[in-house]
Motif scaffolding. Structure first.
Motif, short mmCIF file in Angstrom:
data_model
loop_
_atom_site.label_atom_id
_atom_site.label_comp_id
_atom_site.label_asym_id
_atom_site.label_seq_id
_atom_site.Cartn_x
_atom_site.Cartn_y
_atom_site.Cartn_z
N ASP A 145 14.84 -24.35 105.10
CA ASP A 145 15.49 -25.14 106.88
C ASP A 145 16.30 -24.93 107.53
OD1 ASP A 145 12.88 -27.32 104.94
OD2 ASP A 145 14.52 -28.26 105.08
N PHE A 146 16.59 -24.02 107.04
CA PHE A 146 18.40 -23.49 107.48
C PHE A 146 17.52 -22.74 108.76
CE2 PHE A 146 22.28 -20.96 108.69
CZ PHE A 146 22.50 -21.20 109.26
N LYS A 147 17.55 -21.69 107.98
CA LYS A 147 16.44 -20.53 108.72
C LYS A 147 15.63 -20.85 109.78
CE LYS A 147 14.89 -16.66 106.04
NZ LYS A 147 14.65 -16.30 105.30
N VAL A 148 14.85 -22.16 110.14
CA VAL A 148 14.00 -22.41 110.90
C VAL A 148 15.32 -22.93 112.08
CG1 VAL A 148 12.30 -23.82 111.52
CG2 VAL A 148 12.12 -22.65 109.25
N GLU A 149 15.95 -23.73 111.35
CA GLU A 149 17.13 -24.75 112.64
C GLU A 149 17.85 -22.72 113.25
OE1 GLU A 149 18.61 -26.82 109.64
OE2 GLU A 149 16.80 -27.84 110.24
N ALA A 150 17.90 -22.76 112.36
CA ALA A 150 19.69 -21.19 112.92
C ALA A 150 18.41 -20.74 114.02
CB ALA A 150 19.56 -19.69 111.79
N VAL A 151 16.79 -20.30 113.71
CA VAL A 151 16.34 -19.57 115.03
C VAL A 151 15.97 -20.60 116.09
CG1 VAL A 151 13.98 -18.79 115.65
CG2 VAL A 151 14.86 -17.71 113.69
N GLN A 152 16.47 -22.17 115.41
CA GLN A 152 16.11 -23.06 116.98
C GLN A 152 17.28 -23.23 118.06
OE1 GLN A 152 14.70 -26.55 114.94
NE2 GLN A 152 12.67 -25.43 114.56
N ARG A 153 18.45 -22.85 117.20
CA ARG A 153 19.15 -23.00 117.81
C ARG A 153 19.64 -21.20 119.00
NH1 ARG A 153 22.71 -26.67 115.79
NH2 ARG A 153 24.12 -25.37 117.41
N GLY A 154 18.92 -20.65 118.89
CA GLY A 154 18.20 -19.12 119.74
C GLY A 154 18.58 -17.82 118.87
N ILE A 155 19.48 -17.84 117.92
CA ILE A 155 19.35 -16.65 117.46
C ILE A 155 17.70 -15.96 116.69
CG2 ILE A 155 20.56 -15.35 114.97
CD1 ILE A 155 22.43 -17.88 115.29
N ARG A 156 18.09 -14.98 117.16
CA ARG A 156 16.93 -13.74 116.94
C ARG A 156 16.30 -14.25 114.93
NH1 ARG A 156 18.60 -8.47 119.29
NH2 ARG A 156 19.67 -9.22 118.63
N LYS A 157 14.78 -14.19 114.96
CA LYS A 157 14.45 -14.30 113.52
C LYS A 157 14.90 -13.33 113.21
CE LYS A 157 11.05 -15.26 110.75
NZ LYS A 157 10.67 -14.50 110.39
N SER A 158 14.94 -11.77 113.63
CA SER A 158 15.00 -10.89 112.63
C SER A 158 16.47 -10.54 112.36
CB SER A 158 14.85 -9.42 113.97
OG SER A 158 16.06 -9.52 114.82
N ALA A 159 17.20 -11.36 113.20
CA ALA A 159 19.40 -11.43 112.62
C ALA A 159 19.20 -12.74 111.68
CB ALA A 159 20.11 -11.92 113.74
N VAL A 160 18.25 -13.39 111.84
CA VAL A 160 18.17 -14.58 110.75
C VAL A 160 17.56 -13.64 109.42
CG1 VAL A 160 17.43 -17.12 109.37
CG2 VAL A 160 18.51 -16.50 111.88
N ASP A 161 17.07 -13.36 109.17
CA ASP A 161 16.23 -12.65 108.01
C ASP A 161 16.73 -11.45 107.50
OD1 ASP A 161 13.66 -13.76 108.28
OD2 ASP A 161 12.17 -12.95 109.64
N ARG A 162 17.61 -10.55 108.34
CA ARG A 162 18.17 -9.67 107.98
C ARG A 162 19.86 -10.42 106.68
NH1 ARG A 162 20.66 -6.68 111.68
NH2 ARG A 162 19.33 -7.81 113.56
N SER A 163 19.94 -11.70 107.86
CA SER A 163 21.09 -11.78 106.86
C SER A 163 21.22 -13.62 105.96
CB SER A 163 22.00 -12.66 108.06
OG SER A 163 22.09 -11.82 109.45
N LEU A 164 20.14 -13.67 106.01
CA LEU A 164 19.91 -14.44 104.65
C LEU A 164 18.36 -14.68 103.37
CD1 LEU A 164 20.48 -17.99 106.93
CD2 LEU A 164 22.14 -17.34 105.75
N ASN A 165 17.37 -13.44 104.13
CA ASN A 165 16.94 -13.58 102.76
C ASN A 165 17.61 -12.81 101.56
OD1 ASN A 165 15.18 -13.87 104.86
ND2 ASN A 165 14.36 -11.81 105.00
N GLY A 166 17.05 -13.41 100.60
CA GLY A 166 17.31 -13.01 99.34
C GLY A 166 19.02 -13.84 98.84
N VAL A 167 19.34 -14.50 99.82
CA VAL A 167 20.40 -14.70 99.27
C VAL A 167 20.32 -16.01 98.41
CG1 VAL A 167 22.87 -16.10 100.44
CG2 VAL A 167 21.63 -14.82 101.70
#
Length: 267
Positions: free
Chosen positions: A36-58
């Protein structure tokens, strides 16, 4: 137990909206929260690529929760804290650094109005002049603490700020390793502090608080300047500058130690 967090309102240069993700008091709900947070982070204006690189597998870290629940050093008396954290070798090393790097330190003081002794005092206390920055993965630490209900709102802001650091190209996720609460670099900036106050003082185009000592010390001075430091004024107890030191760290023993150590360095 899972419960909805309070609305988080923050300023990261993007539109402020309420976060709907849910916090929890154990690992069972973490994966759903993170999705849920990853979706919301993108909605806040952070690029999906940055979100995925940072949080995938955390994953959830019980180790970080253990650290959060067992903070004892700030319960020491001032004398105990000083004896544990400061020695003559530290003071002499700080004096030598300032003397050997006088040109840079003078430039920092001229620009920000903060004496070298204050800046180097913080550097020495936080990480032993950059020797002990911490080695825990910052994204995991911040995600765990953002999900945990004890201080979810605060660490949700920090996690969003950490994502912005990646998104703007200052650091890659794998480079972001630090202390258990997500502190970054040689003076232990939390991510939101990094976003708001880090500066590129060495002119290489990046705000590098891990490896660039000029960036580290200038960014620290910038934080003090932007938080009310009065140029040319004393910093002992009872002064306005002492109150600014208290904003760096609210623990009484810590602010007293910064102030006293800076006095010793400046002698």
């Amino acid at each position: 137990m899972i419960r909805t967090t309070l609305a988080v309102v923050m300023s990261l240069g993007v539109a402020s909206t309420a976060l709907a993700a849910q916090c929890g008091n154990g690992p069972s709900g973490f994966n759903a929260w993170l999705a849920d947070f990853k979706v919301e982070a993108v909605q806040r204006g952070i690029r999906k690529s940055a979100v995925d690189r940072s949080l995938n597998g955390v994953t959830y870290s019980k180790r970080v929760i253990g650290y959060d629940r067992n903070q004892k050093s700030f319960k020491l008396s001032f004398d105990q804290f000083w004896a544990r954290r400061v020695n003559n070798a530290m003071i002499n090393r700080a004096r030598s650094y300032i003397s050997n790097n006088r040109r840079m330190m003078d430039r920092i003081e001229k620009r920000y109005g903060v004496p070298p002794a204050i800046v180097v005092s913080v550097w020495a206390l936080e990480t032993g002049f950059g020797a002990n920055n911490g080695n825990l993965p910052i994204m995991q630490s911040l995600a765990t603490l953002a999900y945990d209900c004890r201080r979810s709102d605060f660490f949700t802001r920090e996690l969003l700020a950490a994502l912005q650091i990646v998104d703007r190209g200052d650091m890659r996720p794998e480079q972001m390793r630090g202390a258990w609460a997500g502190e970054i670099g040689q003076t232990q900036f939390l991510a939101e502090r990094y976003v708001n106050y880090a500066v590129d003082f060495d002119g290489d185009g990046r705000r590098d608080l891990m490896r660039s000592v000029p960036d580290v010390l200038a960014s620290t001075a910038n934080w003090f300047a932007q938080n009310g430091w009065q140029r040319g004024q004393p910093w002992g107890p009872g002064t306005a500058n002492y109150n600014v030191i208290g904003k760096w760290n609210r623990a009484d023993v810590y602010k007293r130690t910064i102030a006293k150590l800076a006095e010793e360095i400046a002698r």
